[in-house]
Write a protein that holds these residues in place. Structure first.
Motif, PDB file in Angstrom:
ATOM      1  N   UNK A   1      51.500  34.313  67.315  1.00 51.61           N
ATOM      2  CA  UNK A   1      52.112  32.990  67.475  1.00 51.61           C
ATOM      3  C   UNK A   1      51.942  32.154  66.213  1.00 51.61           C
ATOM      4  N   UNK A   2      50.760  32.246  65.607  1.00 49.73           N
ATOM      5  CA  UNK A   2      50.512  31.507  64.375  1.00 49.73           C
ATOM      6  C   UNK A   2      51.396  32.006  63.248  1.00 49.73           C
ATOM      7  N   UNK A   3      51.551  33.344  63.157  1.00 50.58           N
ATOM      8  CA  UNK A   3      52.399  33.928  62.109  1.00 50.58           C
ATOM      9  C   UNK A   3      53.858  33.520  62.301  1.00 50.58           C
ATOM     10  N   UNK A   4      54.315  33.512  63.558  1.00 51.12           N
ATOM     11  CA  UNK A   4      55.696  33.102  63.819  1.00 51.12           C
ATOM     12  C   UNK A   4      55.922  31.648  63.432  1.00 51.12           C
ATOM     13  N   UNK A   5      54.946  30.815  63.719  1.00 52.19           N
ATOM     14  CA  UNK A   5      55.056  29.402  63.358  1.00 52.19           C
ATOM     15  C   UNK A   5      55.096  29.229  61.849  1.00 52.19           C
ATOM     16  N   UNK A   6      54.241  29.986  61.135  1.00 48.72           N
ATOM     17  CA  UNK A   6      54.216  29.919  59.675  1.00 48.72           C
ATOM     18  C   UNK A   6      55.519  30.434  59.078  1.00 48.72           C
ATOM     19  N   UNK A   7      56.049  31.522  59.682  1.00 54.18           N
ATOM     20  CA  UNK A   7      57.319  32.079  59.195  1.00 54.18           C
ATOM     21  C   UNK A   7      58.450  31.078  59.370  1.00 54.18           C
ATOM     22  N   UNK A   8      58.440  30.371  60.475  1.00 55.76           N
ATOM     23  CA  UNK A   8      59.461  29.358  60.713  1.00 55.76           C
ATOM     24  C   UNK A   8      59.374  28.243  59.674  1.00 55.76           C
ATOM     25  N   UNK A   9      58.127  27.834  59.370  1.00 57.18           N
ATOM     26  CA  UNK A   9      57.940  26.794  58.358  1.00 57.18           C
ATOM     27  C   UNK A   9      58.372  27.285  56.981  1.00 57.18           C
ATOM     28  N   UNK A  10      58.030  28.548  56.657  1.00 53.93           N
ATOM     29  CA  UNK A  10      58.430  29.112  55.361  1.00 53.93           C
ATOM     30  C   UNK A  10      59.949  29.207  55.250  1.00 53.93           C
ATOM     31  N   UNK A  11      60.601  29.592  56.343  1.00 53.70           N
ATOM     32  CA  UNK A  11      62.056  29.693  56.327  1.00 53.70           C
ATOM     33  C   UNK A  11      62.689  28.333  56.076  1.00 53.70           C
ATOM     34  N   UNK A  12      62.151  27.309  56.746  1.00 52.36           N
ATOM     35  CA  UNK A  12      62.678  25.959  56.539  1.00 52.36           C
ATOM     36  C   UNK A  12      62.477  25.513  55.098  1.00 52.36           C
TER      37      UNK A  12
END
Length: 286
Positions: free
Chosen positions: A92-103
């Motif tokens: 869940x943490x990795x998915x959240x970080x990936x979303x932030x990186x994508x943005x």
């Protein structure tokens, strides 16, 4: 009176018949009661089920091992659940970080696209300004040549140079005379004379003698005038090597199949035939 008449007898007095009968009745009742009780007890004993005694199994070594194994399995299952929970939290943490990186990457890409757009617009404005500058230079050159021709004065008006099949006059003759006078001088990168030149420095300085302002570098000089065919060269044309707008070397065509240019540090400024190093194209500014 007899002497024994007053001596008490040692015999027990006889009990009365009624007392004896009563005691016999009581005894009979007691015996009857006991008999009934005994019969009842016997009957109860006969009707009561037999109770069987069960023996619990003894805790053997195998059973102890099974119990220990079951405890270990339970502990392992608990550890697996905890590990899975940790993995889920990490995912869940990795998915959240990936979303932030994508943005962030999207934001950066938009900023870069905007910068490229502005850069392209600036390049277009610069190209337009350069074209206007070249047009103004050609207009100025035409006016200068006309004035020199009418007054009979100026550097190019009185100059004439033989180019084999024809004689160059005016500004063209002045440019050719200048570049030929520089033959033998040194090649120095970035130099514009008077003792040394690089290729574009020599061309710029030569045309400056007749009032023509050319760009400083080869890439820009290769688009400074009108593109002409190599089969239709005239003295004073600027030769270039490489593509128009991306040329890496320039020189001046002096007629009779010859050109003058600042070639390299080994040769300096030289006059060579076109066959020595055939150019890619040419532009005409005079």
């Amino acid at each position: 009176m007899s002497h024994t008449a007053h001596i008490r007898s040692h015999r027990k007095p006889r009990r009365s018949a009624s007392k004896i009968a009563m005691r016999a009745g009581v005894a009979g009742g007691v015996l009857g009661t006991l008999a009934v009780t005994g019969a009842s007890a016997s009957s109860a004993s006969a009707a009561e089920p037999v109770t069987q005694t069960l023996e619990l199994p003894t805790l053997t070594a195998d059973l102890a091992a099974q119990v220990a194994q079951s405890a270990d399995a339970t502990q392992q299952a608990a550890a697996n659940y905890q590990l899975q929970a940790e993995r889920d939290a990490a995912a869940a943490k990795a998915a959240k970080q990936a979303k932030a990186d994508l943005a962030e990457a999207k934001k950066k890409a938009e900023a870069e696209a905007e910068a490229e757009k502005q850069k392209a617009a600036e390049a277009a404005r610069k190209a337009a300004a350069e074209r206007a500058s070249r047009a103004a230079a050609r207009t100025t050159l035409t006016a200068s040549v006309s004035a020199a021709s009418s007054s009979g004065a100026g550097a190019g008006a009185s100059a004439s140079v033989s180019t084999g099949g024809s004689t160059a006059t005016g500004s063209v003759a002045a440019v050719i005379s200048f570049v030929k006078a520089q033959v033998g001088k040194a090649y120095v990168s970035g130099a514009t004379g008077p003792s040394a030149y690089d290729c574009s420095g020599l061309v710029q300085t030569a045309f400056k003698q007749v009032g023509v302002s050319l760009p400083r570098v080869s890439q820009d000089q290769s688009t400074a005038g009108t593109q002409v065919s190599l089969s239709n060269l005239q003295p004073g044309d600027i030769l270039y090597w490489g593509g128009a707008g991306s040329a890496y070397h320039v020189a001046v065509y002096v007629g009779d199949g010859m050109f003058v240019g600042a070639q390299n540090p080994s040769t300096g400024v030289v006059e060579r035939p076109l066959s020595y190093d055939p150019p890619s194209g040419a532009v005409r500014v005079l």
